[in-house]
Write a protein that holds these residues in place. Structure first.
Motif, short mmCIF file in Angstrom:
data_model
loop_
_atom_site.label_atom_id
_atom_site.label_comp_id
_atom_site.label_asym_id
_atom_site.label_seq_id
_atom_site.Cartn_x
_atom_site.Cartn_y
_atom_site.Cartn_z
N THR B 285 0.94 -1.20 -0.07
CA THR B 285 0.09 0.02 0.12
C THR B 285 0.98 1.04 0.01
N PRO B 286 0.53 2.07 -0.92
CA PRO B 286 1.50 3.34 -0.77
C PRO B 286 1.35 4.42 0.18
N TYR B 287 2.11 5.28 0.39
CA TYR B 287 2.27 6.30 1.44
C TYR B 287 1.00 7.12 1.31
N GLY B 288 0.21 7.43 2.56
CA GLY B 288 -0.89 8.39 2.49
C GLY B 288 -2.30 7.77 2.07
N LYS B 303 -1.95 6.05 5.38
CA LYS B 303 -0.69 5.10 5.58
C LYS B 303 0.59 5.97 5.63
N THR B 304 1.27 5.68 6.78
CA THR B 304 2.36 6.51 7.19
C THR B 304 3.87 6.02 6.77
N GLN B 305 3.61 4.79 5.93
CA GLN B 305 4.88 4.52 5.57
C GLN B 305 4.78 4.29 3.99
N ASP B 306 6.03 4.22 3.32
CA ASP B 306 6.03 3.90 1.96
C ASP B 306 6.10 2.53 1.65
N ALA B 307 5.41 2.18 0.25
CA ALA B 307 5.38 0.99 -0.13
C ALA B 307 6.56 0.28 -0.46
N LYS B 308 6.54 -0.99 -0.10
CA LYS B 308 7.81 -1.96 -0.31
C LYS B 308 7.90 -2.24 -2.04
N ASN B 309 8.96 -2.24 -2.44
CA ASN B 309 9.00 -2.42 -3.98
C ASN B 309 9.31 -3.82 -4.24
N VAL B 398 9.08 6.86 -19.76
CA VAL B 398 7.91 8.08 -19.59
C VAL B 398 9.02 9.14 -19.23
N ASP B 399 9.50 10.04 -20.41
CA ASP B 399 10.40 11.02 -20.24
C ASP B 399 9.88 12.29 -19.69
N ASP B 400 8.65 12.32 -19.85
CA ASP B 400 7.93 13.69 -19.52
C ASP B 400 6.83 13.33 -18.65
N PRO B 401 6.84 12.95 -17.43
CA PRO B 401 6.10 12.60 -16.82
C PRO B 401 4.78 13.60 -16.20
N LEU B 402 3.80 13.11 -16.12
CA LEU B 402 2.70 14.16 -15.71
C LEU B 402 2.69 14.23 -14.07
N PRO B 403 2.50 15.36 -13.60
CA PRO B 403 2.59 15.57 -12.05
C PRO B 403 1.64 14.51 -11.42
N VAL B 404 2.16 13.72 -10.36
CA VAL B 404 1.71 12.80 -9.63
C VAL B 404 0.34 12.88 -9.28
N LEU B 417 -5.31 14.00 1.11
CA LEU B 417 -3.75 14.31 1.37
C LEU B 417 -3.84 15.75 1.52
N SER B 418 -2.77 15.98 2.26
CA SER B 418 -2.33 17.38 2.53
C SER B 418 -1.48 17.68 1.46
N SER B 419 -0.93 19.06 1.26
CA SER B 419 -0.16 19.38 0.22
C SER B 419 1.26 18.80 0.64
N GLU B 420 1.54 18.73 1.90
CA GLU B 420 2.82 18.06 2.41
C GLU B 420 2.80 16.52 2.01
N GLN B 421 1.53 15.89 2.15
CA GLN B 421 1.79 14.57 1.67
C GLN B 421 2.14 14.47 0.41
N VAL B 422 1.39 15.47 -0.54
CA VAL B 422 1.38 15.11 -1.87
C VAL B 422 2.81 15.40 -2.34
N GLU B 423 3.39 16.24 -1.43
CA GLU B 423 4.85 16.62 -1.98
C GLU B 423 5.82 15.43 -1.68
N HIS B 424 5.16 14.60 -0.49
CA HIS B 424 6.20 13.42 -0.04
C HIS B 424 6.02 12.73 -1.21
N ILE B 425 4.81 12.32 -1.62
CA ILE B 425 4.62 11.32 -2.89
C ILE B 425 5.25 11.75 -4.09
#
Lengths: 422, 446
Positions: B285-288, B303-309, B398-404, B417-425
């Motif tokens: 599960t991804p962060y946030g 979620k407060t942790q990042d996903a395992k790859n 994807v050389d020119d990715p869209l904003p997440v 999501l708060s803007s800080e969380q979006v920034e983190h992602i």
């Protein structure tokens, strides 16, 4: 009910473009319902439009057919040639055919097309003449052209002009007699018609516009024509190409309303229940007028045939017929002319023309008061007729692009097309 | 059954109007450099104020008006290739086809004196490779549809997935591809939940299927494969597992089988959580993200942790084949499926497919492919493959990715999501991309 009488779900009278499109449309929605096609013709389906090319020899008669037996078999269509309509009994959902048999239908499409209109010239019954509407006409005319030394073509519409060109090329001396004061009137304007006329004169044809034939009589050569001004012409081949009239003799007493053609609504339904009409026999809404008009051209026949087929099959994807837009193309002596839309200038509208005498490029565009294109005509100036027709139908405002559009309708039309309906 | 056809696709955003496509077409079709005779025409090359480029090209319509208005029967749609062919020997040069076409797809070649139109160069269009910017593509995905349609569907009809879920599509395609000589393992999760293991004593598949524990899928399948080998039968061992069953409690048996090089194809359908049992978080599960165990309330914000790859971890097992895939890119998925099947004949093949969850991720059921595509276009997930011989490389860079945010906004689980969380992602996306890029560089050096 009499068991000998054939029953069918969809009965289609006629076998050219409108009928064929209706079959397609029905089969898109109803894969199984029995379809029966009855036609006066004795051949597989073909287009009247190709016949001048059969006459010229460009088209081999055996290769002009638009569908083969296999098509009808695959689509579960019973195809009955030599069985034109004799009478319609709309009150009891049945038709009588010329062979004496009857067919009972659930839905009927009248796509019976048109026949040559023969002008009431005194003596016309006493001479032999050609017309050009069926394959059999074309084959007869093709044989006669090879023999002809001096031919007369009555009528300078597209059928007459095509035949005249064939005659010229076959080496005959040809005279074209036309009542109105220009050639191809109704298709092209005076400037374009003059260019066409010049091409024919250069090739050796005689053109007599504004001339009316008042008498026809047999002569040793074949036929003698007397014109209103007293001039006489001798013809070993006479082609009558003075227009067409819809085939609707079978309507007598059927209760189906008709004027110049069979009146239909925006879904091609006639005034009778379970009866539709499409193509050259139908009189439907015009795009430029509120009245119902005859628009006996091939592209419109396909559109009408499709609308009718969808309505008959109950296809919910159906859209109302937008109204007939005149669309014509004409090839003459290696040159081409295209006309799309109405030649009438609407109130408050504007006409823009350009003509390059050296190259023979001629363009005329007509815009309505709202800035939308209503007609565009060109000689030796190629543009995409289909794109132009869409600009007209979509009522696209061309005001900001007008100057560029008139300078290069091909490129600017394509730009708008790609942006608007990619 | 109907057929699907290949097509030339145009991306106006990538076109700079150079006209190389027109030159290539004119050369291929007329033997000249006269671009007026090209059957593909780019507009807006001169005088267009906004420098956008437009296209006129035959669409090879399914319902071609040019064909219906031709009085001479000179135009016909080929039911095998889908191309509308022009028969010069029947054409009477009347130009009615140009009046019928609303797209300027058939037009007069004034030099030749006849109409001309694109015939896709018999499936190898000259314009496409001539485009230096990738604005033209010859899309052949239709071949999958045509080919797959002829293979046997090995799942029972009527799998009971959530509306709009792509897992049924994935299961049916995969099993059709691997074919009937297969033993399938589906541990607890959405795949058996949808009915693959069956009901009332019948299986949901036309191949043997079993339902291992979450923890022992790879181990059980390895044993079954070895037994078949011992008796001399060549059977494809296939696991279709969820991310929970693979990356959490199932990981030790998965890792062990990979390390031993067991001959199997292990497919993970990653919907980023335990969606079948009530949408609990997993290590994928991804962060946030909101899940039922990472709720959104006064203090908790997902979620407060990042996903395992997980796929990268599988690369570090040096498996015979590892790849990531998406159902929004079926051609890519099929190429990887073919390679994974081939690799599983001699070693461990791992295929990680991203599977947006309409129910758990909170998006409308008609948008599954769109969400899957946005994940790739924003680099939120990356499509790549790895073999020990060739290392790791991107298959859909994807050389020119869209904003997440384009991806995050497509679903409800990120709505809070708060803007800080979006920034983190967004930072994580860039970091992950750099990380994988470094692995591709390393592979080239190695």
């Amino acid at each position: 009910m009499d068991r000998a009488i054939e029953h069918t779900k969809y009965l289609i009278a006629g076998s050219s473009h409108a009928a064929l499109e209706a079959i397609n449309a029905i089969r898109m929605h109803d894969a199984e319902g029995p379809i029966t096609v009855v036609t006066r013709d004795s051949h597989l389906p073909y287009s009247p439009t190709v016949l001048p090319y059969v006459v010229s020899g460009k088209s081999a008669p055996a290769r002009i057919f638009l569908r083969d037996e296999d098509f009808f078999a695959r689509n579960k269509v019973s195809y009955r040639p030599e069985s034109g309509l004799k009478a319609l009994h709309a009150d009891r959902n049945s038709v009588e055919l010329v062979d004496g048999s009857s067919v009972v239908y659930e839905k009927l499409l009248l796509a019976t097309g048109a026949s040559p209109a023969i002008p009431p010239i005194p003596g016309i019954d006493t001479v032999s003449y050609h017309v050009l509407r069926t394959l059999d006409d074309a084959l007869k005319l093709r044989g006669a052209i090879a023999e002809s030394k001096q031919a007369v073509v009555l009528g300078a519409g597209l059928v007459g002009m095509h035949a005249a060109e064939n005659l010229v090329k076959a080496g005959a001396s040809v005279t074209i007699v036309e009542m109105s004061d220009q050639l191809t009137s109704g298709y092209f304007d005076k400037v374009a018609a003059d260019m066409i006329e010049q091409a024919f004169r250069d090739a050796g044809a005689k053109i007599m516009t504004g001339s009316r034939v008042v008498r026809l009589e047999p002569s040793p050569a074949g036929a003698k024509l007397t014109l209103e001004n007293g001039t006489t012409l001798e013809a070993d081949l006479l082609l009558v190409a003075t227009g067409v009239k819809p085939n609707m003799g079978y309507l007598n007493g059927s209760g189906v309303e008709h004027q110049q053609g069979i009146l239909v609504d925006d879904r091609m339904q006639t005034t009778a229940a379970n009866v539709w009409a499409a193509g050259d026999c139908a009189q439907a809404r015009g795009f430029f007028t509120d009245t119902k008009v005859m628009n006996a051209i091939l592209p419109d026949a396909t559109i009408q045939g499709r609308v009718a087929g969808m309505a008959m099959a109950g296809d919910p994807g159906i859209q109302d017929y937008a109204g007939g837009v005149p669309l014509n193309t004409y090839h003459f002596f290696g040159r081409h002319a295209i006309s799309v839309g109405s030649s009438k200038v609407p109130e408050g509208g504007e006409v823009v023309t350009r003509f390059d005498e050296q190259t023979g490029h001629y363009l005329k565009a007509i815009f309505g008061a709202d800035g939308c294109l209503t007609g565009i005509f060109g000689v030796n100036e190629f543009f995409d007729g289909g794109v132009m027709a869409q600009l007209i139908l979509r009522r696209t405002d061309l005001t900001p692009l007008r100057e560029r559009f008139v300078a290069n309708p091909l490129a600017v039309g394509r730009e708008i097309m790609s942006q608007t309906w990619r | 059954m109907g057929r699907a056809y290949s097509t030339i696709a145009f991306d106006p955003a990538k076109c700079d109007g150079c006209g190389d496509c027109m030159t290539a077409c004119a050369q291929a079709k007329t033997g000249t450099d006269d671009i007026a005779r090209s059957r593909i025409q780019i507009y807006g090359r001169e005088g267009a104020p906004d420098k956008t480029f437009e296209l006129a090209l035959c669409r090879q319509c399914a319902d071609p008006k040019c064909v219906t208005v031709c009085p001479a029967g000179a135009l016909n749609k080929d039911s095998t290739s889908g191309v509308i062919g022009w028969d010069a020997s029947k054409c009477v040069d009347c130009l009615l086809c140009t009046v019928g076409c609303a797209y300027a797809g058939i037009a007069l070649d004034e030099t030749a004196g006849h109409v001309s139109k694109c015939d896709t160069c018999d499936g190898n269009p000259a314009c496409v490779p001539a485009c230096p910017h990738g604005a033209l593509k010859y899309v052949t995905t239709a071949n999958i549809y045509n080919e797959v349609g002829d293979w046997e569907d090995l799942f029972a009809p009527g799998l009971a997935g959530c509306q709009g879920c792509n897992t049924e599509l994935l299961m049916r395609h995969t099993l059709r591809r691997v074919g009937p000589d297969t033993v399938l393992a589906t541990p607890p999760g959405c795949v058996p939940g949808m009915g693959s293991v069956g009901f009332n004593g019948t299986t949901g598949t036309k191949v043997p299927v079993f339902h291992p524990l979450l923890t022992n899928t790879a181990a059980m399948l390895a044993g079954i494969k070895r037994q078949y080998k011992r008796v001399g039968r060549d059977v494809q061992a296939l696991a279709i597992a969820g991310d929970g069953g693979a990356s959490d409690v199932g990981f030790q048996s998965l890792s062990g089988a990979a390390e031993r090089g067991e001959q199997m194809l292990f497919m993970v359908v990653d919907n980023e959580g335990y969606m079948n049992t009530g949408m609990q978080r997993s290590s994928c599960t991804p962060y946030g993200a909101w899940t039922s165990t990472t709720p959104v309330g006064e203090t908790s914000r997902g979620k407060t942790q990042d996903a395992k790859n997980l796929p990268l971890i599988m690369v570090n097992h040096r498996c015979a084949y590892v790849a990531t895939a998406s159902t929004a890119y079926m051609e890519d998925l099929y190429e990887k499926l073919d390679k994974a099947i081939a690799a599983s004949k001699t070693g461990f093949a791992y295929l990680h497919v991203y599977s947006p969850c309409t129910t758990g991720w909170r998006f409308p059921s008609n948008l599954n492919m769109e969400v899957a595509r946005k994940a790739v276009e924003t680099n939120f997930v990356m499509l790549w493959e790895y073999t020990p011989q060739d290392g790791l490389h991107f298959t859909k860079p994807v050389d020119d990715p869209l904003p997440v945010t384009d991806y995050l906004k497509a679903m409800g689980r990120f709505r809070h999501l708060s803007s800080e969380q979006v920034e983190h992602i967004q930072k994580k996306v860039v970091e992950n991309q750099k990380f994988v890029e470094r692995m591709t560089e390393h592979a080239h050096v190695g």
